[in-house]
Structure formats: C-alpha cells, structure tokens
Scaffold this motif. Structure first.
Motif, mmCIF file in Angstrom:
data_model
loop_
_atom_site.group_PDB
_atom_site.id
_atom_site.type_symbol
_atom_site.label_atom_id
_atom_site.label_comp_id
_atom_site.label_asym_id
_atom_site.label_seq_id
_atom_site.Cartn_x
_atom_site.Cartn_y
_atom_site.Cartn_z
ATOM 1 N N MET A 35 18.012 -4.961 8.080
ATOM 2 C CA MET A 35 18.242 -4.268 9.340
ATOM 3 C C MET A 35 17.127 -3.275 9.675
ATOM 4 S SD MET A 35 20.937 -5.817 10.130
ATOM 5 C CE MET A 35 21.420 -4.975 11.614
ATOM 6 N N ASP A 36 16.080 -3.260 8.856
ATOM 7 C CA ASP A 36 15.002 -2.317 9.123
ATOM 8 C C ASP A 36 13.654 -2.994 8.944
ATOM 9 O OD1 ASP A 36 14.884 -2.550 6.372
ATOM 10 O OD2 ASP A 36 15.018 -0.425 5.962
ATOM 11 N N VAL A 37 12.622 -2.290 9.315
ATOM 12 C CA VAL A 37 11.245 -2.745 9.154
ATOM 13 C C VAL A 37 10.564 -1.742 8.232
ATOM 14 C CG1 VAL A 37 9.047 -3.191 10.301
ATOM 15 C CG2 VAL A 37 11.183 -3.806 11.442
ATOM 16 N N ASP A 38 10.046 -2.234 7.102
ATOM 17 C CA ASP A 38 9.344 -1.384 6.137
ATOM 18 C C ASP A 38 7.864 -1.715 6.186
ATOM 19 O OD1 ASP A 38 11.768 -0.234 4.954
ATOM 20 O OD2 ASP A 38 12.080 -2.217 4.095
ATOM 21 N N VAL A 39 7.045 -0.685 6.339
ATOM 22 C CA VAL A 39 5.603 -0.891 6.396
ATOM 23 C C VAL A 39 4.894 0.133 5.519
ATOM 24 C CG1 VAL A 39 5.648 -1.859 8.743
ATOM 25 C CG2 VAL A 39 5.228 0.590 8.426
ATOM 26 N N VAL A 40 3.688 -0.243 5.130
ATOM 27 C CA VAL A 40 2.741 0.701 4.539
ATOM 28 C C VAL A 40 1.580 0.757 5.523
ATOM 29 C CG1 VAL A 40 1.215 1.200 2.600
ATOM 30 C CG2 VAL A 40 3.456 0.158 2.179
ATOM 31 N N VAL A 105 5.607 6.218 2.149
ATOM 32 C CA VAL A 105 4.581 7.253 2.060
ATOM 33 C C VAL A 105 3.864 7.290 0.719
ATOM 34 C CG1 VAL A 105 5.576 8.699 3.860
ATOM 35 C CG2 VAL A 105 6.310 9.023 1.494
ATOM 36 N N LYS A 106 4.484 6.775 -0.317
ATOM 37 C CA LYS A 106 3.866 6.748 -1.644
ATOM 38 C C LYS A 106 4.157 5.391 -2.287
ATOM 39 C CE LYS A 106 2.145 10.878 -2.469
ATOM 40 N NZ LYS A 106 0.820 11.092 -2.963
ATOM 41 N N PRO A 107 3.582 4.328 -1.735
ATOM 42 C CA PRO A 107 3.879 3.004 -2.283
ATOM 43 C C PRO A 107 3.348 2.843 -3.709
ATOM 44 C CG PRO A 107 2.086 2.857 -0.715
ATOM 45 C CD PRO A 107 2.600 4.279 -0.655
ATOM 46 N N VAL A 108 4.052 2.050 -4.493
ATOM 47 C CA VAL A 108 3.655 1.765 -5.876
ATOM 48 C C VAL A 108 2.308 1.033 -5.900
ATOM 49 C CG1 VAL A 108 4.307 0.470 -7.951
ATOM 50 C CG2 VAL A 108 6.046 1.674 -6.631
ATOM 51 N N VAL A 109 2.118 0.156 -4.918
ATOM 52 C CA VAL A 109 0.860 -0.590 -4.803
ATOM 53 C C VAL A 109 0.041 0.079 -3.696
ATOM 54 C CG1 VAL A 109 -0.171 -2.839 -4.313
ATOM 55 C CG2 VAL A 109 2.053 -2.720 -5.476
ATOM 56 N N PRO A 110 -1.194 0.475 -3.984
ATOM 57 C CA PRO A 110 -2.023 1.129 -2.965
ATOM 58 C C PRO A 110 -2.248 0.245 -1.739
ATOM 59 C CG PRO A 110 -3.024 1.335 -5.140
ATOM 60 C CD PRO A 110 -1.878 0.370 -5.274
ATOM 61 N N TYR A 111 -2.392 0.905 -0.587
ATOM 62 C CA TYR A 111 -2.573 0.183 0.671
ATOM 63 C C TYR A 111 -3.714 -0.831 0.605
ATOM 64 C CZ TYR A 111 -3.528 -1.146 5.375
ATOM 65 O OH TYR A 111 -3.761 -1.922 6.476
ATOM 66 N N VAL A 128 0.838 -11.249 11.420
ATOM 67 C CA VAL A 128 1.343 -10.070 10.731
ATOM 68 C C VAL A 128 0.983 -10.133 9.253
ATOM 69 C CG1 VAL A 128 3.434 -8.777 10.175
ATOM 70 C CG2 VAL A 128 3.257 -9.950 12.371
ATOM 71 N N PRO A 129 0.368 -9.059 8.709
ATOM 72 C CA PRO A 129 0.073 -9.033 7.283
ATOM 73 C C PRO A 129 1.344 -8.724 6.491
ATOM 74 C CG PRO A 129 -0.718 -7.020 8.336
ATOM 75 C CD PRO A 129 -0.135 -7.878 9.420
ATOM 76 N N VAL A 130 1.699 -9.635 5.586
ATOM 77 C CA VAL A 130 2.917 -9.521 4.780
ATOM 78 C C VAL A 130 2.502 -9.373 3.320
ATOM 79 C CG1 VAL A 130 5.026 -10.720 4.064
ATOM 80 C CG2 VAL A 130 4.224 -10.915 6.429
ATOM 81 N N ALA A 131 3.084 -8.409 2.643
ATOM 82 C CA ALA A 131 2.744 -8.166 1.233
ATOM 83 C C ALA A 131 2.908 -9.443 0.417
ATOM 84 C CB ALA A 131 3.617 -7.050 0.671
ATOM 85 N N SER A 132 2.023 -9.625 -0.555
ATOM 86 C CA SER A 132 2.071 -10.794 -1.439
ATOM 87 C C SER A 132 3.326 -10.733 -2.316
ATOM 88 C CB SER A 132 0.831 -10.828 -2.332
ATOM 89 O OG SER A 132 0.887 -9.765 -3.269
ATOM 90 N N ILE A 133 3.703 -11.880 -2.844
ATOM 91 C CA ILE A 133 4.874 -11.938 -3.720
ATOM 92 C C ILE A 133 4.696 -11.027 -4.938
ATOM 93 C CG2 ILE A 133 6.220 -13.446 -5.253
ATOM 94 C CD1 ILE A 133 5.955 -15.635 -3.085
ATOM 95 N N PRO A 134 3.568 -11.075 -5.655
ATOM 96 C CA PRO A 134 3.417 -10.156 -6.795
ATOM 97 C C PRO A 134 3.532 -8.674 -6.396
ATOM 98 C CG PRO A 134 1.771 -11.889 -6.926
ATOM 99 C CD PRO A 134 2.432 -12.016 -5.587
ATOM 100 N N HIS A 135 2.993 -8.318 -5.225
ATOM 101 C CA HIS A 135 3.085 -6.925 -4.795
ATOM 102 C C HIS A 135 4.517 -6.559 -4.404
ATOM 103 C CE1 HIS A 135 -1.491 -6.596 -3.886
ATOM 104 N NE2 HIS A 135 -1.204 -6.382 -5.151
ATOM 105 N N LEU A 136 5.230 -7.478 -3.766
ATOM 106 C CA LEU A 136 6.633 -7.208 -3.440
ATOM 107 C C LEU A 136 7.447 -7.007 -4.718
ATOM 108 C CD1 LEU A 136 7.186 -9.716 -0.503
ATOM 109 C CD2 LEU A 136 7.242 -7.206 -0.359
ATOM 110 N N MET A 139 6.716 -3.609 -6.102
ATOM 111 C CA MET A 139 7.303 -2.536 -5.303
ATOM 112 C C MET A 139 8.818 -2.444 -5.476
ATOM 113 S SD MET A 139 4.984 -2.808 -1.874
ATOM 114 C CE MET A 139 5.366 -1.189 -1.211
ATOM 115 N N LYS A 140 9.451 -3.553 -5.852
ATOM 116 C CA LYS A 140 10.900 -3.575 -6.009
ATOM 117 C C LYS A 140 11.348 -3.342 -7.455
ATOM 118 C CE LYS A 140 12.030 -6.139 -1.904
ATOM 119 N NZ LYS A 140 13.114 -5.255 -1.479
ATOM 120 N N THR A 141 10.396 -3.386 -8.373
ATOM 121 C CA THR A 141 10.719 -3.178 -9.782
ATOM 122 C C THR A 141 11.016 -1.702 -10.052
ATOM 123 O OG1 THR A 141 9.359 -5.056 -10.440
ATOM 124 C CG2 THR A 141 9.816 -3.403 -12.135
ATOM 125 N N GLY A 142 12.099 -1.466 -10.765
ATOM 126 C CA GLY A 142 12.431 -0.114 -11.196
ATOM 127 C C GLY A 142 13.110 0.761 -10.163
#
Length: 164
Positions: A35-40, A105-111, A128-136, A139-142
């Motif tokens: 229901m939202d849009v998340d961006v870096v 504002v403080k993503p685990v993976v740098p912009y 649209v640039p979409v984060a790669s699977i490894p980066h996703l 970012m979702k780990t932990g």
C-alpha cells in the motif's frame, strides 16, 4: 494520489531514485500486495530540491509535524535515526486513501550500489529503477518483520540458478 501516480511524478520530475520495498519485490516477480511506495533517493542537494518541489506540487506532506525541507537537512535525519530509530521519512497526500511515500533515510545498501545494480522496469510510460534481488534481500534481512522474511524466501527462489 495512487502508487503509479507517485512513481510517474518521480520520473516526470527527473528525481534520481531507486524503488525498494514491497513494490520492488512485486516488480522483481513475487506478486504481493503493498500500500506504499518505498524509495531511496540520491541525497545530493539538486535531487532533494527537485524531490521537495515535486512533493509540494503533488500536495504531499510529512506524516510527522516537520517541514518537508527537513529531508534536506542531513543533521536532522541523522539525529532522528539515532535517537528515534526512524528508518524512513514518510509523506502522504491529504486524501483519506492517499498512498504513503517512504523515503528510506539510512538504507542498509548505499544509494550508489542500489542504482548501479538496479533493474530498469517499464511501468506505464516510465522506466523505473528497481532494486536488485540481492539488494532487496539485504535490505529485508534482520528487520524482524514476518512479511520481510516471506519476501526473502520468495526472492531467493527468483534468483538466477535457484532450484525451481
């Protein structure tokens, strides 16, 4: 303003961003509802000025009681992250069913890494640039969120060479 309207706004205004979060997971191939849009964002001043101008034009407002220009003040972002654990600067329109736009504002993976490895996906008339699977996955780990753990398992299945 809906999800696709927000993304079109970002691309039309030439905002330098990478799509992350649930929508990015869906665009990578695991169909899930969000229901939202998340961006870096690229946090350089010109990009932030364009983003703030576009958000104002669209009637987006911070969900916390601060001016939208606060996003361009790195010392405030750092303080909020340090003292309150704030992971995102959230914006939404005034309508009741407005989609939330979260700027991490403080993503685990740098912009720079997110952008370098992003998959370009056609969404309507926009690329649209979409984060790669490894980066996703990174970012979702932990996070401790159950839905993120499910996303991680499903994303692993989508990786090249993954067992069917």
């Amino acid at each position: 303003m809906g999800i696709f309207d927000l993304i079109k706004l970002l691309t039309d205004k030439k905002i330098d961003f990478v799509l992350v979060g649930g929508l990015a997971v869906a665009l990578q191939g695991y169909q899930r509802v969000t229901m939202d849009v998340d961006v870096v964002l690229a946090m350089e001043s010109g990009n932030l000025e364009r983003f703030i101008g576009a958000a104002r034009e669209a009637g987006l407002r911070p969900t916390i009681p601060v001016p939208i220009e606060s996003l361009a003040r790195p010392e405030l972002i750092e303080q909020w992250h340090r003292e309150k654990g704030m992971p995102a600067f959230s914006l939404r329109g005034v309508e009741a069913q407005a989609t939330v736009l979260d700027v991490l504002v403080k993503p685990v993976v740098p912009y720079a890494d997110l952008r370098r490895d992003a998959l370009m996906v056609e969404l309507g008339s926009a690329q649209v640039p979409v984060a790669s699977i490894p980066h996703l996955i990174a970012m979702k780990t932990g996070t401790g969120r159950g839905k993120d753990q499910i996303d991680i398992e499903e994303l692993k299945k989508l990786m090249p060479g993954a067992a069917p």
